[in-house]
Design an enzyme around this catalytic site. Structure first.
Site, short mmCIF file in Angstrom:
data_model
loop_
_atom_site.label_atom_id
_atom_site.label_comp_id
_atom_site.label_asym_id
_atom_site.label_seq_id
_atom_site.Cartn_x
_atom_site.Cartn_y
_atom_site.Cartn_z
N GLY A 1 -25.07 -135.52 55.76
CA GLY A 1 -26.17 -135.64 56.71
C GLY A 1 -27.26 -136.58 56.22
N GLY B 1 -29.62 -138.36 58.80
CA GLY B 1 -30.45 -137.57 59.69
C GLY B 1 -31.90 -137.56 59.23
N SER C 1 -31.03 -122.26 58.42
CA SER C 1 -31.93 -122.35 59.57
C SER C 1 -32.52 -120.99 59.92
CB SER C 1 -31.17 -122.91 60.77
OG SER C 1 -31.90 -122.71 61.98
N GLU D 1 -32.70 -119.92 62.68
CA GLU D 1 -31.90 -119.38 63.78
C GLU D 1 -30.98 -118.25 63.33
OE1 GLU D 1 -31.99 -119.96 67.05
OE2 GLU D 1 -33.65 -121.37 66.86
N TYR E 1 -24.79 -121.84 67.12
CA TYR E 1 -25.38 -122.56 65.98
C TYR E 1 -25.86 -121.56 64.93
CZ TYR E 1 -28.89 -125.22 63.34
OH TYR E 1 -29.63 -125.79 62.34
#
Length: 326
Positions: free
Chosen positions: A10, A13, A128, A130, A152
């Site tokens: 990543g 990003g 995360s 989340e 996710y």
């Protein structure tokens, strides 16, 4: 040869680009996994010179393991994966594969490398908030039970547990539970950048209105480079742990919209905003706010850039982009 050899997924990003810049400035040898079809733009940032690029795909587990074995990094930062909660509802299996299963391959390869080389390998998983989306506990810390509400979040929860499994096997593995963190490098697929870019265009007369979904969701927003610094500190702490990385202060999406318009010099923001049910997620956590006490005490880390300044920096960047377009 540099004493610190790093493998980053990543890397193009938002977080990866800031991480690469920081590590390059420190003199680290950096290896980055990049997709063969990756093009700058649409959220992908070009890698600076001096970075060793390796073409590959997070869906190819054996190739990931072979890359770790070939590079023999001292630090691995896994920042890759599908980063959109909304997209994960459209691609749940793909999300599980690249944000969950890929982490298992990387952890296994890191553990094998550590066993084979006899030297510690630090592994940092970009987790995360989340993973806590369905909890009633406010704020959340490292002891909060995981309760994801999206594909996710579920993939990130699986990866978070895997980090603990390999840490118990002796790997210096850290899961940094990153709460929302923003910068001008966010693509407009993220609601925060959609807001600041839209506000900039409205301020310059290029756009009439900003269509939004749920304005009442509350999040803990910080500055992305601060959170990247936390991941580096975690990697070098000498012991693997989980860390919540957050500001400890929550704001609503409405607060973000209002702050963005204010930064652009517009006070009567309500007349520019419309509500569109297309932008409401199937399931959205009402409030996510983190308690970063452990990171402060053990890493000496704290968030340096406040909410209003984060929003203002993004708006000023987007105003400059609109002006540059003429």
């Amino acid at each position: 040869m540099s004493a610190v050899r790093v493998l980053v997924t990543g890397a193009t990003g938002q977080d990866g680009s800031y991480l690469v810049e920081q590590l390059l400035a420190e003199g680290a040898e950096i290896h980055a996994l990049v997709r063969p079809d990756e093009q700058p733009g649409a959220g992908a940032h070009p890698l600076p010179g001096g970075v060793h690029q390796h073409e590959g795909d997070l869906r190819d587990g054996p190739a990931l393991e072979a890359l770790v074995a070939a590079v023999e990094p001292t630090e691995i930062y896994n920042l890759g994966g599908l980063s959109s909660v909304a997209l994960s509802w459209q691609e749940p299996a793909l999300t599980a594969q690249i944000s969950g299963l890929a982490v298992g391959h990387l952890l296994a390869a890191a553990h094998d490398l550590q066993e084979r080389s006899g030297r510690p390998v630090a592994f940092v998983q970009a987790s995360s908030a989340e993973i806590f989306a369905g909890t009633s506990r406010i704020p959340q810390d490292e002891t909060t039970p995981l309760h994801p509400l999206s594909p996710y979040g579920a993939a990130k929860a699986y990866a978070h547990h895997l980090v603990g499994v390999y840490r118990a096997q002796g790997l210096r593995a850290c899961s940094c539970v990153l709460y929302n963190h923003e910068s001008p490098r966010r693509p407009e697929t993220f609601v925060t950048r959609k807001i600041t870019a839209g506000v900039a265009r409205i301020a310059r007369g290029r756009q009439d209105e900003l269509a939004m979904g749920n304005l009442d969701a509350r999040r803990d927003w910080g500055w992305a480079p601060d959170y990247v610094q936390a991941m580096v500190l975690a990697a070098r702490a000498g012991q693997g742990r989980d860390y919540v990385i957050a500001t400890g202060v929550s704001h609503s999406v409405r607060d973000f919209v209002e702050a963005a318009f204010r930064a652009a010099g517009i006070d009567d923001w309500e007349r520019h905003v419309t509500l569109d049910p297309r932008f409401v997620r199937p399931s959205d956590a009402p409030e996510l706010v983190g308690d970063a006490t452990r990171a402060r005490q053990l890493l000496g880390w704290q968030s340096a850039v406040g909410f209003d300044e984060v929003v203002a920096r993004m708006v000023q960047h987007d105003l400059a982009l609109v002006d540059a377009e003429g």
